[in-house]
Motif scaffolding. Structure first.
Motif, PDB file in Angstrom:
ATOM      1  N   ILE A  23       1.031  -1.296   0.051  1.00  0.00           N
ATOM      2  CA  ILE A  23       0.204  -0.053  -0.510  1.00  0.00           C
ATOM      3  C   ILE A  23       1.129   1.342   0.293  1.00  0.00           C
ATOM      4  O   ILE A  23       0.776   1.606  -1.080  1.00  0.00           O
ATOM      5  CB  ILE A  23      -0.851  -0.081   1.188  1.00  0.00           C
ATOM      6  N   VAL A  24       1.824   0.858   0.748  1.00  0.00           N
ATOM      7  CA  VAL A  24       2.996   2.509   0.682  1.00  0.00           C
ATOM      8  C   VAL A  24       3.546   2.245  -0.353  1.00  0.00           C
ATOM      9  O   VAL A  24       3.552   4.548  -1.005  1.00  0.00           O
ATOM     10  CB  VAL A  24       3.824   2.570   1.419  1.00  0.00           C
ATOM     11  N   ASP A  25       4.236   1.195  -1.028  1.00  0.00           N
ATOM     12  CA  ASP A  25       4.012   1.667  -2.621  1.00  0.00           C
ATOM     13  C   ASP A  25       3.498   2.225  -3.960  1.00  0.00           C
ATOM     14  O   ASP A  25       3.987   2.947  -4.783  1.00  0.00           O
ATOM     15  CB  ASP A  25       4.757   0.198  -3.193  1.00  0.00           C
ATOM     16  N   ASP A  26       1.775   1.129  -3.515  1.00  0.00           N
ATOM     17  CA  ASP A  26       1.180   2.236  -4.424  1.00  0.00           C
ATOM     18  C   ASP A  26       0.655   3.734  -4.220  1.00  0.00           C
ATOM     19  O   ASP A  26       0.355   4.135  -5.217  1.00  0.00           O
ATOM     20  CB  ASP A  26      -0.068   1.311  -4.766  1.00  0.00           C
ATOM     21  N   CYS A  27       1.350   3.940  -2.614  1.00  0.00           N
ATOM     22  CA  CYS A  27       0.382   5.600  -2.758  1.00  0.00           C
ATOM     23  C   CYS A  27       1.948   6.092  -2.957  1.00  0.00           C
ATOM     24  O   CYS A  27       1.940   7.211  -3.698  1.00  0.00           O
ATOM     25  CB  CYS A  27       0.488   5.469  -0.818  1.00  0.00           C
ATOM     26  N   ALA A  28       3.001   5.373  -2.866  1.00  0.00           N
ATOM     27  CA  ALA A  28       4.265   6.529  -4.017  1.00  0.00           C
ATOM     28  C   ALA A  28       4.066   6.731  -5.167  1.00  0.00           C
ATOM     29  O   ALA A  28       4.752   7.842  -5.471  1.00  0.00           O
ATOM     30  CB  ALA A  28       5.427   5.701  -3.197  1.00  0.00           C
ATOM     31  N   PHE A  39      10.751  10.557  -8.922  1.00  0.00           N
ATOM     32  CA  PHE A  39      11.122   8.889  -8.550  1.00  0.00           C
ATOM     33  C   PHE A  39      11.215   7.789  -7.919  1.00  0.00           C
ATOM     34  O   PHE A  39      10.720   8.712  -6.588  1.00  0.00           O
ATOM     35  CB  PHE A  39      12.687   9.043  -8.568  1.00  0.00           C
ATOM     36  N   VAL A  40      10.116   7.134  -8.268  1.00  0.00           N
ATOM     37  CA  VAL A  40      10.422   5.471  -7.548  1.00  0.00           C
ATOM     38  C   VAL A  40      10.301   4.061  -8.180  1.00  0.00           C
ATOM     39  O   VAL A  40      10.482   4.082  -9.266  1.00  0.00           O
ATOM     40  CB  VAL A  40       8.588   5.448  -7.569  1.00  0.00           C
ATOM     41  N   ALA A  41      11.241   3.702  -7.115  1.00  0.00           N
ATOM     42  CA  ALA A  41      11.431   2.479  -7.678  1.00  0.00           C
ATOM     43  C   ALA A  41      10.807   1.376  -6.950  1.00  0.00           C
ATOM     44  O   ALA A  41      11.107   0.941  -5.593  1.00  0.00           O
ATOM     45  CB  ALA A  41      13.201   2.468  -7.383  1.00  0.00           C
ATOM     46  N   SER A  42      10.093   0.616  -7.131  1.00  0.00           N
ATOM     47  CA  SER A  42       8.803  -0.357  -7.215  1.00  0.00           C
ATOM     48  C   SER A  42       9.035  -1.316  -6.212  1.00  0.00           C
ATOM     49  O   SER A  42      10.568  -2.058  -7.077  1.00  0.00           O
ATOM     50  CB  SER A  42       7.574  -0.437  -8.170  1.00  0.00           C
ATOM     51  N   CYS A  43       8.827  -2.173  -5.234  1.00  0.00           N
ATOM     52  CA  CYS A  43       8.993  -2.832  -4.743  1.00  0.00           C
ATOM     53  C   CYS A  43       8.378  -4.080  -4.817  1.00  0.00           C
ATOM     54  O   CYS A  43       8.053  -5.048  -4.315  1.00  0.00           O
ATOM     55  CB  CYS A  43       9.359  -2.742  -3.125  1.00  0.00           C
ATOM     56  N   ARG A  69      15.689  -0.111  -3.327  1.00  0.00           N
ATOM     57  CA  ARG A  69      14.181  -0.943  -4.002  1.00  0.00           C
ATOM     58  C   ARG A  69      13.618  -1.320  -2.873  1.00  0.00           C
ATOM     59  O   ARG A  69      12.911  -1.778  -2.862  1.00  0.00           O
ATOM     60  CB  ARG A  69      14.462  -1.695  -5.109  1.00  0.00           C
ATOM     61  N   ASP A  70      14.898  -1.738  -1.602  1.00  0.00           N
ATOM     62  CA  ASP A  70      13.952  -2.157  -0.589  1.00  0.00           C
ATOM     63  C   ASP A  70      13.414  -1.481   0.991  1.00  0.00           C
ATOM     64  O   ASP A  70      13.200  -1.562   1.771  1.00  0.00           O
ATOM     65  CB  ASP A  70      15.446  -2.962   0.714  1.00  0.00           C
TER      66      ASP A  70
END
Length: 323
Positions: A23-28, A39-43, A69-70
């Protein structure tokens, strides 16, 4: 999965941590699409490899060197969603920013890379050059060995780092000195069909003697947890370094149906964990929906708070915020 099954509470906690990471990744990604960050490096797809390994870290005692990416690693060892969003937002230079604004934040210039750092959890800020954290981890582990401290250093990298000289030199030094260090390589396989038939990203490297190497299904959070726990014990007992190669399937951000396995790929970490919970009669739809609702609300609030506390009036690309 594994025949040795931890408690329902523990496995549900792993699922919750992976869900938080997703969820944090999708919000980013949402912030990126709206122009608030550059810039976003999705995990996405790495959640099991990151969460399942990071829960084995003795927080505040062991040293952690994540790579850019961690996200799941830093969240698991104690970084809050609010702190994560501040990290993202503080990297951004608005198009309307003046030269003076940019001079105040020189670290933002150049290639955008997430430099995760969290000193109160012994998380070492990663450098921009790929794979140099492997050398740093070997150095920290060497110091721990000299001090006879029961500390393990854990360093993460992507498969691209394995082609760098720093990677090979780091694992060679660790093997020569039999250091208490764990290296985790998150290898991205392009499709579900590639797993586990894809070739190792280390197949052409001359791995040194004294290094324990193991390939792990990085989409299986329980397999990751069991392998990492064993590797940490191995290193902590002074039996030398370990290299865990975890193959994952990175996927695009965007889906909101986190707890409905029918909408996820067969190797999606959340889907795999849900399937395991169902097989063990540990899954409950009502629990999952409440968990998703609670975490979503908490993350949304954290994102709004971070934006309020970090964004100047000209923060959005090409726009000025309305009073």
């Amino acid at each position: 999965m594994t025949n040795s099954t931890p408690s329902t509470t523990f496995i549900r906690d792993l699922y919750a941590r992976m869900l938080l990471t997703r969820i944090v990744d999708d919000c980013a990604w949402r912030l990126h699409e709206q122009g608030y960050i550059d810039f976003v490096a999705s995990c996405r797809g790495h959640e099991a490899a990151q969460v399942g390994s990071a829960v084995c870290i003795e927080v505040g005692k062991d040293f952690t060197l994540p790579y850019y990416r961690d996200l799941g690693v830093v969240l698991t060892i104690g970084m809050t969603p609010y702190e994560v969003f501040r990290t993202y937002l503080q990297m951004h230079i608005p198009q309307t920013a003046t030269d003076a604004d940019q001079e105040l934040h020189p670290a933002r210039r150049g290639e955008p890379v997430l430099h995760w750092g969290y000193h109160k959890r012994n998380t070492v800020t990663g450098p921009a050059p790929v794979a140099t954290q492997i050398l740093h981890a070997a150095g920290i582990a060497f110091a721990s060995k000299l001090r006879k401290a029961p500390i393990v250093t854990i360093a993460y990298c992507g498969d691209g780092a394995t082609s760098e000289p720093d990677f090979l030199e780091g694992i060679r030094f660790a093997s020569l000195q039999q250091l208490p260090v764990l290296f985790i390589c998150e290898q991205n396989c392009q499709t579900d069909a590639d797993i586990p038939s894809s070739s190792s990203c280390l197949k052409d490297l001359p791995l040194p003697e004294g290094l324990t190497h193991q390939r792990i299904d990085g989409n299986d959070v329980m397999a990751v947890y069991m392998a990492t726990r064993s590797a940490m014990e191995h290193a902590r007992e002074g039996r030398g370094p370990v290299l865990l190669e975890m193959y994952v399937t990175r996927s695009r951000a965007g889906s909101q149906a986190y707890y409905l396995s029918s909408t996820l790929g067969r190797n999606d970490p959340l889907s795999r964990c849900q399937q395991f919970l169902q097989e063990q009669d540990m899954w409950d739809d009502e629990w999952a929906k409440k968990l998703y609702t609670r975490i979503s609300a908490e993350v949304e609030q954290a994102m709004q708070d971070a934006m309020r506390d970090t964004q100047p009036p000209f923060s959005r690309r090409g726009d000025r915020a309305q009073p």
